[in-house]
Design a protein around this motif. Structure first.
Motif: not given
Length: 638
Positions: A515-521
């Motif tokens: 996932k090209y996303s943040s830890y929180d997401t």
């Protein structure tokens, strides 16, 4: 029958929003942009409005259309006054109303119109999501990382025929290594050049004929001889004193036109010609490519993904071009000094080096000949560019490719011997696809390793399809959930690892999504979705006992300060005293330039995952052995 409008606004209050017609009469409309798609900034809010202009079968207005964006599905509410269906965002999802936040590139939006509760027809259109400047820098970092480590990545994931194709960066690297070696040896070489002494006639003032050839020359040039008084004589002819103002005399002159020196001359000429070909190749590629604009004219300050990729590739090409020009200049200077001493100025065809007695006993020649042979081997290829990343149309796929290269490298570091590397056609209705020829625009998507002690085999699939039971063989994963269940239904995780233990024959699966996303997401949204999708909905067909066979679900993310997390209490993490399976965790694989930092987290996780599985299977093996011995003892008593 279907018209679709897309509303775009910078803020949730819909101030200054723009509304675009994207589908008219079932046809996606073209826009005045680089790709022909509507451009949308990644951090803008969207609204979608659907109007049915004609009803074909059934009453479509009674059933909400479904809108599919990436992996997420949305339903619509009906605005009776306007006669429109309006997309209703799901507040539990990250970045509500901004489905493309952090995801620049070309994306597809699908609209499914239901004729009844199950049957539907589908229309789609594409949008180009623009990157903020901060996101553009992240993309550049990933591209730079892949470019810097391209040799290893290409060998692991791309090179099906490495003997036939040569990336120009590899050729330039080898040329630089060759130049550095030549420059370090050149002064020694010029002092130790091999030569032989050859007689040569040299016409000089007051020359004295000292050989038959010199006398023969004098007989042909009688004007060089004059009678003189005995006090002026140079020599006598028929007892008559004569003198010469100029005459030929034989001298012993060093000759360098020998095999060893011809090899060096031919080599320098060859490497200069090859570097000139590389220079022309780069110029030709730059002139043939359409240059996409980096920044959007519609939304200043936002960048097109294709422009970012092209900008990085163009910068790399310019760097390589500069390196080639420096090498051409350096080899020209070496050649000039060599020619000045030897007089060897041109060879039509280079000579392959071989070890002569002189080369064998002369270290400087031996080192140069070894490098010359290596250069000829490296340079005998067709030139190609390391522009594989230009095939990816959006950042998620680029990030997945980076993660794939890290997983492949990490498994090899953990002691696996890669025994198979293939491309499988995943369009086949079977888990894992079928072996086929790899398209140039795709990496290998299947790997198999054998552990050093042959304890287990480990297989990795990239984007395999997991079907329901009818299209699944024994010991393969299958979808068992009731939602949307059918023969043609499947899930497509990013990565699937299967470990088969040789002693017991047991198989363990690890399912991973990047996932090209943040830890929180990832922690709040992505991982729970993956658990429901893969852990709760997939089982291994005919696994022994009541075992699901799915040993872990792993979410891989690109941003955040947390390197690794688990859904269990810390005491039950894989590196704790009481680890539990299945593992439900997240791991950061950040696009940073440092290769070791880039791989550290996923390497630690996979090492712990395999190590704990080994302990579990070893304990089970010991339990079975004890049970067998006890039963054997009971039989003996009987």
């Amino acid at each position: 029958m279907l018209d679709v409008k897309l509303a775009v606004s910078e803020h949730t209050n819909q101030e200054n929003r723009k509304i675009y017609d994207v589908v008219s009469d079932d046809s996606a409309l073209r826009f005045d942009s680089e790709t022909g798609f509507l451009e949308i900034p990644e951090d803008y809010y969207l609204d979608i409005y659907i109007r049915y202009t004609e009803v074909l079968e059934g009453d479509l207005e009674d059933i909400s259309p479904r809108i599919v964006i990436g992996e997420d599905s949305y339903y619509c509410g009906f605005l009776s006054e306007e006669g429109l269906w309006h997309l209703e965002w799901r507040p539990e999802l990250a970045h509500c109303g901004r489905p493309f936040f952090g995801l620049p590139g070309v994306h597809e939006i699908r609209i499914q119109s239901f004729l009844d509760r199950e049957e539907y027809f589908e229309e789609s259109f594409q949008v180009e999501v623009l990157a903020t400047r901060a996101r553009a820098r992240e993309i550049t970092t990933i591209l730079d990382f892949i470019n810097d480590d391209y040799d290893a990545i290409s060998q692991m994931c791309l090179d099906g025929n490495p003997e036939n194709n040569g990336v120009i960066a590899d050729l330039i690297n080898e040329a630089e290594r060759t130049y550095i070696l030549c420059k370090s040896l050149w002064s020694v070489l010029l002092r130790q050049l091999r030569y032989i002494l050859e007689p040569r006639l040299d016409v000089t003032p007051n020359g004295l004929p000292n050989s038959p050839e010199a006398i023969h020359w004098l007989s042909l040039n009688s004007d060089a001889v004059a009678l003189c008084s005995p006090y002026e004589q140079t020599f006598q002819i028929n007892n008559m004193p004569v003198k010469t103002e100029f005459a030929a005399e034989e001298k012993m002159i060093p000759s360098y036109r020998l095999f060893e020196n011809l090899v060096i001359a031919g080599f320098i000429n060859h490497i200069r010609m090859k570097l000139s070909a590389v220079k022309d190749f780069i110029n030709g590629h730059e002139q043939s490519q359409q240059r996409p604009d980096g920044e959007s004219l519609t939304y200043p300050g936002y960048c097109r993904y294709s422009g970012i990729v092209h900008g990085v590739l163009s910068k790399n090409l310019q760097n390589q071009y500069s390196r080639v020009m420096n090498l051409l200049d350096g080899f020209y200077k070496l050649y000039t000094s060599f020619e000045k001493v030897t007089g060897i100025n041109y060879l039509d065809k280079p000579l392959m080096p071989r070890i002569t007695p002189f080369v064998a006993r002369t270290l400087v020649y031996r080192k140069l000949f070894e490098q010359v042979a290596k250069w000829y081997g490296v340079s005998a290829v067709t030139l190609t560019l390391n522009d594989f990343t230009s095939h990816f149309k959006k950042i998620e796929k680029l990030y997945e490719f980076m993660v794939l290269s890290r997983i492949v490298n990490v498994v090899s570091q953990l002691g696996g011997i890669c025994v198979s590397r293939e491309w499988h056609d995943m369009s086949v209705d079977h888990f894992g696809g079928r072996v086929a020829e790899r398209p140039l625009s795709e990496p290998f998507n299947y790997y198999r390793w054998l552990s050093e002690n042959k304890e287990y085999t480990l297989e990795l699939w990239y984007e395999p399809k997991i079907f329901t039971v009818g299209r699944t063989d024994d010991e393969e994963p299958m979808v068992v959930c009731s939602k949307n269940y059918g023969r043609d239904f499947y899930y497509t995780p990013d990565f699937v690892i299967r470990i088969r233990w040789e002693a017991s024959g047991f198989v363990d699966y690890l399912i991973m999504d990047a996932k090209y996303s943040s830890y929180d997401t990832v922690r709040k949204a992505s991982l729970p979705m993956l658990v429901n999708k893969y852990m709760n909905s997939i089982r291994v067909k005919n696994a022994l006992g009541f075992d699901s066979g799915i040993r872990g679900v792993l979410a891989i993310y690109s941003r955040g300060n947390v390197n690794r997390f688990s859904e269990y209490a810390s005491v039950h993490d894989l590196d704790s005293e009481y680890p539990v399976f299945p593992s439900i965790a997240g791991v950061a694989v950040r696009p940073v330039a440092d290769k070791e930092k880039n791989e550290k987290n996923i390497k630690e996780y996979l090492s712990l995952f395999i190590g704990n599985l080994r302990k579990v299977h070893h304990a089970e093996y010991e339990r079975v052995i004890k049970l067998a011995r006890r039963l054997q003892g009971e039989d003996s008593v009987k």
